[in-house]
Design an enzyme around this catalytic site. Structure first.
Site, PDB file in Angstrom:
ATOM      1  CB  SER A 198      -0.949   0.013   1.208  1.00 34.78           C
ATOM      2  OG  SER A 198      -0.215   0.153   2.411  1.00 34.78           O
TER       3      SER A 198
ATOM      4  CE  LYS B 299      -2.992   2.060   4.760  1.00 36.36           C
ATOM      5  NZ  LYS B 299      -2.821   1.153   3.598  1.00 36.36           N
TER       6      LYS B 299
END
EC number: 3.4.21.89
Length: 266
Positions: free
Chosen positions: A50, A105
């Site tokens: 990701s 993230k």
């Protein structure tokens, strides 16, 4: 008649450390190391794609746990600051079903920010963002990277059948409450985060905001990186784990990504 010099015999001092003193020294070192690795730094392994290109599967990173922590009077020498836009953050996933799952993230929006995406490009407070590290939809024939209305024009398009099972039920209900004039507005005490690999990241678009108290730190650098299969995270049996550990021992030198050692994370 001169007196003979007085003979002085030096007393030998036994400097051998006793077993009890050795044990005390070892315990002190372990206690200091445990404190540092618990409250100051901690290591994490990147399990998914990701954050590609910033972080790769198999990267082992050292995380600073102090910068984003609440200031304390007993450690005035520690530099504290709040989360900034663009920070790479480590946090507990805001999902009651997986309360102990850590994610990595990038912080896209902080309280008061207005965010929307158009064809995968982020607009922050009305300004198009230049994010060379961010993956965007493409027409290369790979369905994973093909244009997706919900994902790439967020939050303009409500979740549809393609997002079934990916968007949490609570976020699907709460999302409309935070949309104003086509923008997602970040509420107080929250951060909106997305992965850099936007077409493969299940991030804030799918489960919502990150509460500030869920953020545990920021990764500083990669201290070791090993070529790891993308599906390794799904292999949870003891046999699979032992097999991969044996694989690491055999291929430590030829499958370690040496060029990523001490790679600074930005």
């Amino acid at each position: 008649m001169a007196s003979e010099p007085e003979e002085v015999t030096a007393k030998q001092v036994d400097q051998t450390e006793t077993p009890l003193e050795s044990l005390a020294s070892i315990c002190t070192v372990l206690a200091i190391g445990l404190f540092v690795m618990t409250f100051v730094f901690q290591n994490y392994e990147i399990p998914s794609a990701s954050m590609t290109q910033t972080l790769l599967i198999g990267d082992h990173v050292l995380v600073d746990r102090t910068s984003f922590a609440p200031p304390t009077k007993w450690a005035p020498f520690v530099h504290y600051r709040d989360v900034h836009r663009g920070d790479v953050i480590v946090f507990y996933k805001p999902n009651p079903e997986t309360p102990d799952l850590f994610l990595v993230k990038r912080a896209i929006g902080i309280p008061g920010d207005r965010i929307h995406l158009r064809n995968g490009i982020v607009y922050l407070n009305g300004v198009e963002q230049n994010e060379p590290q961010a993956g965007k939809p493409s027409a290369d024939g790979d369905p994973q990277h093909a244009y997706n209305p919900y994902r790439d024009d967020f939050p303009d398009v409500p979740p549809g059948p393609m997002e079934s099972g990916e968007v949490t039920a609570s976020w699907a209900l709460d999302l409309p409450n935070h949309i104003q004039n086509g923008d997602l507005v970040v509420p107080p005490g929250m951060v909106f985060a997305m992965g850099d690999n936007r077409t493969e990241s299940l991030d804030g678009r799918y489960w919502g905001f990150v509460p500030r108290q869920n953020i545990v730190g920021r990764p500083l650098f990669v201290y070791w990186s090993f070529e790891t299969p993308a599906d390794q995270i799904e292999k949870t049996s003891m046999g699979d784990r032992l097999s991969f550990m044996a694989h690491i021992l055999i291929h430590f030198f030829d499958e370690t990504r040496w060029r990523r050692t001490f790679h600074i994370i930005r």
